[in-house]
Write a protein that holds these residues in place. Structure first.
Motif, PDB file in Angstrom:
ATOM      1  N   ALA A 222       1.698   6.723   6.404  1.00  0.00           N
ATOM      2  CA  ALA A 222       1.942   5.323   6.064  1.00  0.00           C
ATOM      3  C   ALA A 222       0.602   4.664   5.769  1.00  0.00           C
ATOM      4  CB  ALA A 222       2.639   4.602   7.220  1.00  0.00           C
ATOM      5  N   TYR A 223       0.648   3.638   4.964  1.00  0.00           N
ATOM      6  CA  TYR A 223      -0.575   2.908   4.637  1.00  0.00           C
ATOM      7  C   TYR A 223      -1.018   2.100   5.848  1.00  0.00           C
ATOM      8  CZ  TYR A 223      -3.815  -0.466   2.825  1.00  0.00           C
ATOM      9  OH  TYR A 223      -4.936  -1.239   2.652  1.00  0.00           O
ATOM     10  N   THR A 224      -2.164   2.454   6.392  1.00  0.00           N
ATOM     11  CA  THR A 224      -2.824   1.699   7.454  1.00  0.00           C
ATOM     12  C   THR A 224      -4.318   1.829   7.220  1.00  0.00           C
ATOM     13  OG1 THR A 224      -2.901   3.587   8.953  1.00  0.00           O
ATOM     14  CG2 THR A 224      -0.988   2.145   9.147  1.00  0.00           C
ATOM     15  N   GLY A 225      -5.089   1.191   8.052  1.00  0.00           N
ATOM     16  CA  GLY A 225      -6.537   1.230   7.892  1.00  0.00           C
ATOM     17  C   GLY A 225      -7.128   2.633   7.979  1.00  0.00           C
ATOM     18  N   ASN A 226      -6.439   3.545   8.674  1.00  0.00           N
ATOM     19  CA  ASN A 226      -7.004   4.883   8.813  1.00  0.00           C
ATOM     20  C   ASN A 226      -6.835   5.752   7.569  1.00  0.00           C
ATOM     21  OD1 ASN A 226      -4.305   5.609   8.957  1.00  0.00           O
ATOM     22  ND2 ASN A 226      -4.497   6.743  10.868  1.00  0.00           N
ATOM     23  N   THR A 227      -6.266   5.202   6.496  1.00  0.00           N
ATOM     24  CA  THR A 227      -6.145   5.964   5.249  1.00  0.00           C
ATOM     25  C   THR A 227      -7.275   5.678   4.266  1.00  0.00           C
ATOM     26  OG1 THR A 227      -4.691   4.277   4.304  1.00  0.00           O
ATOM     27  CG2 THR A 227      -3.632   6.146   5.413  1.00  0.00           C
ATOM     28  N   GLU A 228      -8.065   4.648   4.511  1.00  0.00           N
ATOM     29  CA  GLU A 228      -9.100   4.263   3.548  1.00  0.00           C
ATOM     30  C   GLU A 228     -10.246   5.277   3.471  1.00  0.00           C
ATOM     31  OE1 GLU A 228      -8.666   2.161   1.247  1.00  0.00           O
ATOM     32  OE2 GLU A 228      -6.944   1.117   2.076  1.00  0.00           O
ATOM     33  N   VAL A 229     -10.738   5.742   4.603  1.00  0.00           N
ATOM     34  CA  VAL A 229     -11.840   6.716   4.573  1.00  0.00           C
ATOM     35  C   VAL A 229     -11.384   8.036   3.955  1.00  0.00           C
ATOM     36  CG1 VAL A 229     -13.481   8.050   5.952  1.00  0.00           C
ATOM     37  CG2 VAL A 229     -13.142   5.611   6.426  1.00  0.00           C
ATOM     38  N   PRO A 230     -10.221   8.586   4.337  1.00  0.00           N
ATOM     39  CA  PRO A 230      -9.769   9.797   3.649  1.00  0.00           C
ATOM     40  C   PRO A 230      -9.571   9.590   2.137  1.00  0.00           C
ATOM     41  CG  PRO A 230      -8.582   9.543   5.699  1.00  0.00           C
ATOM     42  CD  PRO A 230      -9.360   8.276   5.492  1.00  0.00           C
ATOM     43  N   ALA A 231      -9.119   8.398   1.747  1.00  0.00           N
ATOM     44  CA  ALA A 231      -8.972   8.108   0.316  1.00  0.00           C
ATOM     45  C   ALA A 231     -10.336   8.118  -0.361  1.00  0.00           C
ATOM     46  CB  ALA A 231      -8.270   6.765   0.107  1.00  0.00           C
ATOM     47  N   TYR A 232     -11.318   7.490   0.277  1.00  0.00           N
ATOM     48  CA  TYR A 232     -12.687   7.498  -0.255  1.00  0.00           C
ATOM     49  C   TYR A 232     -13.208   8.927  -0.376  1.00  0.00           C
ATOM     50  CZ  TYR A 232     -17.751   7.458  -0.097  1.00  0.00           C
ATOM     51  OH  TYR A 232     -19.069   7.732  -0.353  1.00  0.00           O
ATOM     52  N   LEU A 233     -13.031   9.715   0.669  1.00  0.00           N
ATOM     53  CA  LEU A 233     -13.508  11.103   0.639  1.00  0.00           C
ATOM     54  C   LEU A 233     -12.805  11.915  -0.441  1.00  0.00           C
ATOM     55  CD1 LEU A 233     -13.696  11.678   4.497  1.00  0.00           C
ATOM     56  CD2 LEU A 233     -15.620  11.322   2.926  1.00  0.00           C
ATOM     57  N   SER A 234     -11.529  11.631  -0.673  1.00  0.00           N
ATOM     58  CA  SER A 234     -10.793  12.301  -1.746  1.00  0.00           C
ATOM     59  C   SER A 234     -11.361  11.938  -3.109  1.00  0.00           C
ATOM     60  CB  SER A 234      -9.310  11.935  -1.685  1.00  0.00           C
ATOM     61  OG  SER A 234      -8.738  12.384  -0.487  1.00  0.00           O
ATOM     62  N   LEU A 235     -11.674  10.665  -3.303  1.00  0.00           N
ATOM     63  CA  LEU A 235     -12.271  10.224  -4.570  1.00  0.00           C
ATOM     64  C   LEU A 235     -13.593  10.937  -4.825  1.00  0.00           C
ATOM     65  CD1 LEU A 235     -11.550   6.429  -4.146  1.00  0.00           C
ATOM     66  CD2 LEU A 235     -10.565   7.887  -5.926  1.00  0.00           C
TER      67      LEU A 235
ATOM     68  N   VAL B 157     -10.313   0.329 -10.956  1.00  0.00           N
ATOM     69  CA  VAL B 157     -10.791  -0.812 -10.184  1.00  0.00           C
ATOM     70  C   VAL B 157      -9.667  -1.280  -9.268  1.00  0.00           C
ATOM     71  CG1 VAL B 157     -11.685  -3.172 -10.338  1.00  0.00           C
ATOM     72  CG2 VAL B 157     -12.305  -1.495 -12.087  1.00  0.00           C
ATOM     73  N   GLY B 158     -10.019  -1.605  -8.029  1.00  0.00           N
ATOM     74  CA  GLY B 158      -9.043  -2.108  -7.073  1.00  0.00           C
ATOM     75  C   GLY B 158      -9.744  -2.761  -5.901  1.00  0.00           C
ATOM     76  N   GLU B 159      -8.962  -3.091  -4.890  1.00  0.00           N
ATOM     77  CA  GLU B 159      -9.509  -3.768  -3.720  1.00  0.00           C
ATOM     78  C   GLU B 159      -9.778  -2.828  -2.556  1.00  0.00           C
ATOM     79  OE1 GLU B 159      -7.086  -7.131  -2.711  1.00  0.00           O
ATOM     80  OE2 GLU B 159      -7.497  -8.129  -4.610  1.00  0.00           O
ATOM     81  N   ALA B 160      -9.468  -1.535  -2.706  1.00  0.00           N
ATOM     82  CA  ALA B 160      -9.670  -0.580  -1.620  1.00  0.00           C
ATOM     83  C   ALA B 160      -9.610   0.845  -2.183  1.00  0.00           C
ATOM     84  CB  ALA B 160      -8.608  -0.768  -0.548  1.00  0.00           C
ATOM     85  N   PRO B 161     -10.198   1.794  -1.476  1.00  0.00           N
ATOM     86  CA  PRO B 161     -10.192   3.180  -1.948  1.00  0.00           C
ATOM     87  C   PRO B 161      -8.791   3.748  -2.188  1.00  0.00           C
ATOM     88  CG  PRO B 161     -11.827   2.938  -0.224  1.00  0.00           C
ATOM     89  CD  PRO B 161     -11.049   1.642  -0.281  1.00  0.00           C
ATOM     90  N   LEU B 162      -7.832   3.408  -1.332  1.00  0.00           N
ATOM     91  CA  LEU B 162      -6.488   3.942  -1.521  1.00  0.00           C
ATOM     92  C   LEU B 162      -5.862   3.440  -2.820  1.00  0.00           C
ATOM     93  CD1 LEU B 162      -4.533   5.889  -0.179  1.00  0.00           C
ATOM     94  CD2 LEU B 162      -3.508   3.940   0.985  1.00  0.00           C
ATOM     95  N   GLU B 163      -6.157   2.209  -3.198  1.00  0.00           N
ATOM     96  CA  GLU B 163      -5.676   1.692  -4.482  1.00  0.00           C
ATOM     97  C   GLU B 163      -6.262   2.494  -5.638  1.00  0.00           C
ATOM     98  OE1 GLU B 163      -6.401  -2.485  -4.885  1.00  0.00           O
ATOM     99  OE2 GLU B 163      -5.085  -2.996  -3.214  1.00  0.00           O
ATOM    100  N   LEU B 164      -7.552   2.820  -5.542  1.00  0.00           N
ATOM    101  CA  LEU B 164      -8.193   3.602  -6.599  1.00  0.00           C
ATOM    102  C   LEU B 164      -7.540   4.968  -6.726  1.00  0.00           C
ATOM    103  CD1 LEU B 164     -11.954   2.844  -5.829  1.00  0.00           C
ATOM    104  CD2 LEU B 164     -10.402   1.583  -7.334  1.00  0.00           C
ATOM    105  N   LEU B 165      -7.303   5.608  -5.588  1.00  0.00           N
ATOM    106  CA  LEU B 165      -6.684   6.925  -5.595  1.00  0.00           C
ATOM    107  C   LEU B 165      -5.272   6.862  -6.172  1.00  0.00           C
ATOM    108  CD1 LEU B 165      -7.402   9.813  -4.779  1.00  0.00           C
ATOM    109  CD2 LEU B 165      -6.454   9.320  -2.519  1.00  0.00           C
TER     110      LEU B 165
END
Length: 94
Positions: free
Chosen positions: A16-29, A58-66
């Motif tokens: 689920a989308y929560t704050g703990n998904t942003e760093v993994p999304a960044y690392l995936s990017l 472009v987006g407001e968070a890494p998960l949006e970019l992914l």
């Protein structure tokens, strides 16, 4: 962009989308070869940008970019929904 999703090999899971998904999304990017930049805006938000030479998202968070990258992977350069697809979506979910 060569992203392969092999759901057959995945064990059942729930995410689920929560704050703990942003760093993994960044690392995936980063693992996909994207350079990441972030800029603070005047209204106390951030604008994130991922670029790889061919694509800029472009987006407001890494998960949006992914998610935008996945959208292009799934739908291609003609990623926008047609009027028919929009109407089908509205009729089903709105």
């Amino acid at each position: 962009m060569n992203i392969h999703y092999e759901a057959v090999k995945m064990k059942p899971m729930r995410i689920a989308y929560t704050g703990n998904t942003e760093v993994p999304a960044y690392l995936s990017l980063v693992s996909l070869g994207f350079e990441i930049s972030v800029k603070d805006t005047e209204n106390q938000t951030q604008i994130w940008k991922a670029t790889n030479g061919k694509l800029e998202v472009v987006g407001e968070a890494p998960l949006e970019l992914l998610a935008l990258i996945k959208l292009i992977e799934c739908r291609g350069e003609d990623w926008k929904a047609s009027d028919r697809e929009i109407n089908e979506f509205i009729n089903k979910y709105c």
